[in-house]
Write a protein that holds these residues in place. Structure first.
Motif, PDB file in Angstrom:
ATOM      1  N   VAL A 142       0.789  -1.473   0.023  1.00  0.00           N
ATOM      2  CA  VAL A 142       0.092   0.138  -0.225  1.00  0.00           C
ATOM      3  C   VAL A 142       1.010   1.082   0.401  1.00  0.00           C
ATOM      4  CG1 VAL A 142      -1.897   1.434   1.260  1.00  0.00           C
ATOM      5  CG2 VAL A 142      -2.510  -1.166   1.363  1.00  0.00           C
ATOM      6  N   LEU A 143       2.028   1.333   0.835  1.00  0.00           N
ATOM      7  CA  LEU A 143       3.085   2.425   0.950  1.00  0.00           C
ATOM      8  C   LEU A 143       3.828   2.458  -0.564  1.00  0.00           C
ATOM      9  CD1 LEU A 143       4.949   1.541   4.288  1.00  0.00           C
ATOM     10  CD2 LEU A 143       3.034   3.840   4.262  1.00  0.00           C
ATOM     11  N   GLY A 144       3.652   1.497  -1.752  1.00  0.00           N
ATOM     12  CA  GLY A 144       4.590   1.752  -2.597  1.00  0.00           C
ATOM     13  C   GLY A 144       5.369   1.166  -2.241  1.00  0.00           C
ATOM     14  N   THR A 145       5.770   0.657  -1.403  1.00  0.00           N
ATOM     15  CA  THR A 145       8.089   0.434  -1.258  1.00  0.00           C
ATOM     16  C   THR A 145       8.187  -1.201  -1.772  1.00  0.00           C
ATOM     17  OG1 THR A 145       7.152   0.534   1.197  1.00  0.00           O
ATOM     18  CG2 THR A 145       9.215  -0.492   0.792  1.00  0.00           C
ATOM     19  N   ASP A 146       9.093  -0.954  -2.944  1.00  0.00           N
ATOM     20  CA  ASP A 146       9.668  -1.998  -3.622  1.00  0.00           C
ATOM     21  C   ASP A 146      10.691  -2.564  -3.064  1.00  0.00           C
ATOM     22  OD1 ASP A 146      10.342  -3.789  -5.535  1.00  0.00           O
ATOM     23  OD2 ASP A 146      11.371  -2.565  -6.926  1.00  0.00           O
ATOM     24  N   VAL A 147      11.078  -3.684  -2.428  1.00  0.00           N
ATOM     25  CA  VAL A 147      11.654  -4.444  -1.774  1.00  0.00           C
ATOM     26  C   VAL A 147      12.670  -5.108  -2.612  1.00  0.00           C
ATOM     27  CG1 VAL A 147      12.659  -5.855   0.483  1.00  0.00           C
ATOM     28  CG2 VAL A 147      10.998  -4.614  -0.021  1.00  0.00           C
ATOM     29  N   GLU A 148      13.550  -5.058  -3.140  1.00  0.00           N
ATOM     30  CA  GLU A 148      14.534  -6.016  -3.933  1.00  0.00           C
ATOM     31  C   GLU A 148      15.409  -7.046  -2.992  1.00  0.00           C
ATOM     32  OE1 GLU A 148      17.230  -3.807  -6.246  1.00  0.00           O
ATOM     33  OE2 GLU A 148      15.861  -1.967  -7.055  1.00  0.00           O
ATOM     34  N   HIS A 149      15.321  -8.175  -3.245  1.00  0.00           N
ATOM     35  CA  HIS A 149      15.885  -9.412  -3.146  1.00  0.00           C
ATOM     36  C   HIS A 149      16.864  -9.646  -3.765  1.00  0.00           C
ATOM     37  CE1 HIS A 149      12.709  -9.335   0.462  1.00  0.00           C
ATOM     38  NE2 HIS A 149      12.044  -9.576  -1.216  1.00  0.00           N
ATOM     39  N   SER A 150      18.255  -9.747  -3.202  1.00  0.00           N
ATOM     40  CA  SER A 150      19.744 -10.133  -4.023  1.00  0.00           C
ATOM     41  C   SER A 150      20.108 -11.530  -3.399  1.00  0.00           C
ATOM     42  CB  SER A 150      20.745  -9.069  -3.659  1.00  0.00           C
ATOM     43  OG  SER A 150      20.660  -8.679  -2.410  1.00  0.00           O
ATOM     44  N   GLU A 151      20.478 -11.502  -4.681  1.00  0.00           N
ATOM     45  CA  GLU A 151      21.245 -13.781  -3.607  1.00  0.00           C
ATOM     46  C   GLU A 151      22.817 -13.048  -2.899  1.00  0.00           C
ATOM     47  OE1 GLU A 151      19.825 -16.367  -4.490  1.00  0.00           O
ATOM     48  OE2 GLU A 151      18.364 -15.783  -5.836  1.00  0.00           O
ATOM     49  N   PRO A 152      22.911 -13.803  -1.771  1.00  0.00           N
ATOM     50  CA  PRO A 152      24.245 -13.837  -0.986  1.00  0.00           C
ATOM     51  C   PRO A 152      24.953 -14.277  -1.878  1.00  0.00           C
ATOM     52  CG  PRO A 152      22.809 -15.704  -0.458  1.00  0.00           C
ATOM     53  CD  PRO A 152      22.134 -15.049  -0.890  1.00  0.00           C
TER      54      PRO A 152
END
Length: 198
Positions: free
Chosen positions: A182-192
């Motif tokens: 709802v906040l429009g937060t885009d959380v990016e996940h990266s490979e370790p």
């Protein structure tokens, strides 16, 4: 993504996980969170309560941590914030008696800004008379109260327009994820990173 400015309303015996986890998680993804309590100032603390579910007819309550406030409610102007978080615990039953709390809640609904409420937090929303026509959830023992305020109660994390609700802290992963959306937060996940063999 630019971080949002979020207001979190707490009080003595707010539920420990329900205030600590969203406060930290929202900051971890770049949002600024101001935690306030009526009649307390930045740097003062709220005592928390831990609500645990052990198969009894209701939760077991024990003393939690001291949660330090980082802003002063008397200085807050709701128009300066993009979103609101209302955690549960025992605090909502008395926080809903403060006009400044109810006025702040009404601002976020009047302006259709994102609101996340959990567990007993919807008691404050019911007292602010902002729930009419919403589909939402809460701690099951609060169901009759929020339905009397005009909402349609459902069993499980719910998102209806600007409002995201959950039943208790076990809902955190889904509840926080919905609120971030709802906040429009885009959380990016990266490979370790993988260490190269010598």
């Amino acid at each position: 993504m630019s971080g949002k400015r979020i207001l979190l309303i707490a009080g003595d015996f707010v539920e420990d996980y329900e205030v600590m986890v969203p406060f930290q998680a929202l900051q971890a993804v770049g949002h600024e969170v101001d935690a306030v309590c009526p009649e307390k100032e930045a740097g003062e603390s709220c005592k928390t309560a831990i609500h645990d579910f052990r198969g009894d007819q209701t939760y077991v309550e024990s003393r939690g941590h001291d949660f330090e406030l980082n802003a002063t409610m008397a200085d807050v102007e709701p128009a300066d914030y993009d979103a609101l978080v209302v955690p549960g615990g025992r605090a909502p039953e008395y926080l809903r008696t403060y006009d400044e709390v109810l006025d702040a809640v009404r601002h976020f609904f009047d302006e259709e800004k994102p609101v996340a409420a959990l567990c007993h937090g919807p008691q404050i929303l019911a007292a602010a008379d902002v729930l009419d026509g919403y589909e939402m959830t809460s701690y099951p023992a609060v169901q009759a109260e929020v339905e009397a305020a005009g909402c349609s109660w459902v069993d499980g994390v719910t998102r209806d327009r600007n409002l995201v609700t959950g039943q208790a802290w076990p809902d955190h992963p889904e509840w926080i994820a919905e609120f971030l959306d709802v906040l429009g937060t885009d959380v990016e996940h990266s490979e370790p990173a993988v260490a190269a063999d010598d």
